[in-house]
Design a protein around this motif. Structure first.
Motif, PDB file in Angstrom:
ATOM      1  N   ASP A 174       0.730  -1.186  -0.075  1.00 36.59           N
ATOM      2  CA  ASP A 174       0.145   0.026  -0.223  1.00 36.59           C
ATOM      3  C   ASP A 174       1.001   1.112  -0.040  1.00 36.59           C
ATOM      4  O   ASP A 174       0.366   2.477   0.393  1.00 36.59           O
ATOM      5  CB  ASP A 174      -0.798   0.103   1.161  1.00 36.59           C
ATOM      6  N   GLY A 175       2.213   1.076  -0.461  1.00 35.54           N
ATOM      7  CA  GLY A 175       2.919   2.411  -0.309  1.00 35.54           C
ATOM      8  C   GLY A 175       3.440   2.728  -1.730  1.00 35.54           C
ATOM      9  O   GLY A 175       3.915   1.581  -2.328  1.00 35.54           O
ATOM     10  N   LEU A 176       3.972   3.901  -1.945  1.00 31.20           N
ATOM     11  CA  LEU A 176       4.507   4.084  -3.399  1.00 31.20           C
ATOM     12  C   LEU A 176       5.590   5.039  -3.090  1.00 31.20           C
ATOM     13  O   LEU A 176       5.251   6.049  -2.642  1.00 31.20           O
ATOM     14  CB  LEU A 176       3.544   4.378  -4.462  1.00 31.20           C
ATOM     15  N   LEU A 177       6.723   4.901  -3.728  1.00 30.79           N
ATOM     16  CA  LEU A 177       7.827   5.984  -3.515  1.00 30.79           C
ATOM     17  C   LEU A 177       8.479   6.205  -5.005  1.00 30.79           C
ATOM     18  O   LEU A 177       8.868   5.291  -5.711  1.00 30.79           O
ATOM     19  CB  LEU A 177       8.907   5.381  -2.775  1.00 30.79           C
ATOM     20  N   ALA A 178       8.372   7.500  -5.388  1.00 31.33           N
ATOM     21  CA  ALA A 178       9.059   8.020  -6.659  1.00 31.33           C
ATOM     22  C   ALA A 178       9.912   9.306  -6.426  1.00 31.33           C
ATOM     23  O   ALA A 178       9.705   9.883  -5.569  1.00 31.33           O
ATOM     24  CB  ALA A 178       7.805   8.402  -7.651  1.00 31.33           C
ATOM     25  N   SER A 179      10.878   9.507  -7.444  1.00 30.72           N
ATOM     26  CA  SER A 179      11.654  10.698  -7.366  1.00 30.72           C
ATOM     27  C   SER A 179      11.029  11.890  -7.853  1.00 30.72           C
ATOM     28  O   SER A 179      10.736  11.812  -9.135  1.00 30.72           O
ATOM     29  CB  SER A 179      13.134  10.207  -7.908  1.00 30.72           C
ATOM     30  N   ILE A 180      11.308  13.030  -7.185  1.00 29.61           N
ATOM     31  CA  ILE A 180      10.778  14.401  -7.554  1.00 29.61           C
ATOM     32  C   ILE A 180      11.905  14.989  -8.620  1.00 29.61           C
ATOM     33  O   ILE A 180      11.592  15.874  -9.324  1.00 29.61           O
ATOM     34  CB  ILE A 180      10.585  15.116  -6.612  1.00 29.61           C
ATOM     35  N   CYS A 181      13.007  14.158  -8.913  1.00 23.34           N
ATOM     36  CA  CYS A 181      14.068  14.421  -9.582  1.00 23.34           C
ATOM     37  C   CYS A 181      13.711  13.904 -11.214  1.00 23.34           C
ATOM     38  O   CYS A 181      14.675  14.535 -12.109  1.00 23.34           O
ATOM     39  CB  CYS A 181      15.306  14.214  -9.087  1.00 23.34           C
ATOM     40  N   GLU A 182      12.970  13.263 -11.352  1.00 24.91           N
ATOM     41  CA  GLU A 182      12.506  12.857 -12.827  1.00 24.91           C
ATOM     42  C   GLU A 182      12.105  14.038 -13.590  1.00 24.91           C
ATOM     43  O   GLU A 182      11.350  15.004 -13.064  1.00 24.91           O
ATOM     44  CB  GLU A 182      11.480  11.862 -12.764  1.00 24.91           C
ATOM     45  N   PRO A 183      12.477  14.205 -14.833  1.00 24.51           N
ATOM     46  CA  PRO A 183      12.175  15.220 -15.675  1.00 24.51           C
ATOM     47  C   PRO A 183      10.521  15.339 -16.092  1.00 24.51           C
ATOM     48  O   PRO A 183      10.224  16.288 -16.185  1.00 24.51           O
ATOM     49  CB  PRO A 183      12.959  14.966 -16.992  1.00 24.51           C
ATOM     50  N   ASP A 184      10.075  14.207 -15.727  1.00 27.34           N
ATOM     51  CA  ASP A 184       8.532  14.196 -16.052  1.00 27.34           C
ATOM     52  C   ASP A 184       7.656  13.698 -14.941  1.00 27.34           C
ATOM     53  O   ASP A 184       8.077  12.205 -14.685  1.00 27.34           O
ATOM     54  CB  ASP A 184       8.042  13.538 -17.442  1.00 27.34           C
ATOM     55  N   MET A 185       6.683  14.051 -14.164  1.00 30.02           N
ATOM     56  CA  MET A 185       5.981  13.516 -13.190  1.00 30.02           C
ATOM     57  C   MET A 185       4.996  12.464 -13.646  1.00 30.02           C
ATOM     58  O   MET A 185       4.185  11.692 -12.832  1.00 30.02           O
ATOM     59  CB  MET A 185       5.505  14.806 -12.291  1.00 30.02           C
ATOM     60  N   ARG A 186       4.707  12.631 -15.066  1.00 31.18           N
ATOM     61  CA  ARG A 186       3.657  11.506 -15.510  1.00 31.18           C
ATOM     62  C   ARG A 186       3.842  10.020 -15.272  1.00 31.18           C
ATOM     63  O   ARG A 186       2.760   9.447 -14.588  1.00 31.18           O
ATOM     64  CB  ARG A 186       3.527  11.632 -17.172  1.00 31.18           C
ATOM     65  N   PRO A 187       5.165   9.441 -14.884  1.00 30.03           N
ATOM     66  CA  PRO A 187       5.032   7.926 -14.532  1.00 30.03           C
ATOM     67  C   PRO A 187       4.622   7.712 -13.127  1.00 30.03           C
ATOM     68  O   PRO A 187       4.033   6.811 -12.744  1.00 30.03           O
ATOM     69  CB  PRO A 187       6.692   7.737 -14.860  1.00 30.03           C
ATOM     70  N   ALA A 188       5.195   8.944 -12.457  1.00 28.71           N
ATOM     71  CA  ALA A 188       4.757   8.515 -10.737  1.00 28.71           C
ATOM     72  C   ALA A 188       3.223   8.825 -10.813  1.00 28.71           C
ATOM     73  O   ALA A 188       2.661   7.808 -10.023  1.00 28.71           O
ATOM     74  CB  ALA A 188       5.409   9.741 -10.170  1.00 28.71           C
TER      75      ALA A 188
END
Length: 384
Positions: free
Chosen positions: A353-367
């Motif tokens: 139930d958790g998800l973690l993505a990097s804010i340094c990706e050039p595009d937030m779409r995948p997150a």
């Protein structure tokens, strides 16, 4: 409503969300939730009917409004429609002629800033307020976009989607999520979420009635700083004496955890939400973590991540008084390690139930697409 009662009602209403004729319920043995959940009966595996009616969803967005977040807020607004499109127009990836999950037609969204002020510590540059936004949902637009001028929500103070107003819902979210960058740079993401979900939900509070007992709850942090939820507000003291003792404000929250609330305070708050709820509680963060270690936001090796040297709190040799970054992107920005937020998300990732993505990706779409995927997987009742 307790989970036991909710389960009993689920059996009575089995026609809408699966279950076999004698009321056995495909999920009763603790099989995975969601539309592909299976169960057992008399030692054999059965395939219950897929859930036909989605749970309502209550989303809480905790969005950083400090002076480094302009591009990130724009990315959030630009990609928010991906979430709505995915949840309201489910794909048929397995080609069986049926959508992979029931379409969502009942969603609420509240937006909270990370500015909780600095208490009785006047003189902190960029943090003029003692209390900030107090964890109260933003209900008036702060966007500079012409189409958002004068936009304000009437009661209730949250956005509502009913399955038919998708375009308006997305436009209203855009007007509220572009918060500007005048918020305090000593962010208290976790405390803001706790206030939104506890204090302000009390009778007579501004969020009374927002969370529903039959809903799936998702709390999503979008921030390029780690949490600094203060147990002792002296951590924000800008005086020379405090600086001599505690170091510069830019590194103080990292190096003095004894002055912060422990992260388990927030894990307990969020997990307690699940006790009387039919749906799960999801926690996601798009924040300061290395891109290479979060390529799949739904499958992160948290032990390896937290052991990585980029996730260590270190003063930046090239920028005294600031933390070295966990990630950087395109010369536009950088984000220090968000260890406290990672610790909270990890507790929920252990149960899927958790998800973690990097804010340094050039595009937030995948997150955002991954968040939609996680929500979609939980749109049916959680297993007992």
């Amino acid at each position: 409503m307790s989970r036991a009662l909710a389960f009993a009602l689920g059996l009575i209403l089995a026609a809408s969300c699966g279950g076999d004729d004698d009321g056995g319920g495909g999920d009763a043995d603790g099989g995975g939730g969601g539309p592909d959940a299976g169960g057992e009966r008399d030692g054999g595996v059965i395939d219950p009917e897929p859930c036909r009616v989605a749970l309502p969803v209550d989303l809480i967005w905790v969005v950083d409004n400090s002076n480094s977040m302009q591009e990130e807020q724009a990315q959030l607004v630009a990609n928010f429609p991906v979430l709505i499109e995915t949840l309201t127009n489910p794909p048929d990836r397995d080609g069986d002629g049926e959508p992979d999950f029931p379409p969502l037609d009942d969603l609420r969204a509240g937006i909270v800033t990370t500015d909780m002020g600095v208490g009785d510590n006047p003189g902190v540059i960029g943090c003029p307020s003692a209390t900030g936004d107090e964890g109260i949902f933003v209900s008036e637009s702060r966007s500079e976009a012409a189409e958002c001028a004068g936009f304000a929500l009437e009661e209730p103070s949250w956005l509502q989607f009913d399955g038919t107003n998708g375009e308006a819902f997305e436009s209203e979210f855009a007007c509220l999520a572009e918060l500007g960058t005048n918020g305090c740079g000593l962010e208290q993401q976790l405390e803001a979420s706790r206030e939104a979900l506890t204090t302000h939900r009390e009778a007579g509070g501004p969020h009374e009635g927002f969370l529903r007992s039959d809903s799936l709850v998702a709390v999503i942090f979008v921030t390029d700083e780690d949490d600094c939820s203060a147990a002792d507000e002296s951590i924000f003291d800008p005086s020379p004496a405090a600086t001599s003792e505690l170091g510069p404000l830019g590194t103080r929250c990292a190096f003095h955890p004894e002055l912060l609330h422990p992260t388990d305070r927030y894990v307990r708050t969020l997990k307690d939400l699940a006790l009387d709820r039919r749906g799960d509680v999801i926690v996601a963060a798009i924040t300061g973590v290395p891109r290479a270690l979060t390529e799949d936001p739904l499958d992160v090796d948290f032990e390896a991540l937290l052991a990585d040297e980029r996730m260590e709190y270190r003063e930046d040799e090239t920028r005294p008084g600031q933390l070295a970054p966990a990630c950087e992107f395109g010369g536009v920005g950088r984000a220090p390690p968000a260890r406290r937020l990672v610790e909270v998300v990890r507790e929920f990732a252990e149960t899927g139930d958790g998800l973690l993505a990097s804010i340094c990706e050039p595009d937030m779409r995948p997150a955002i697409a991954s968040i939609a995927e996680l929500v979609a997987a939980r749109l049916c009742d959680a297993p007992e």
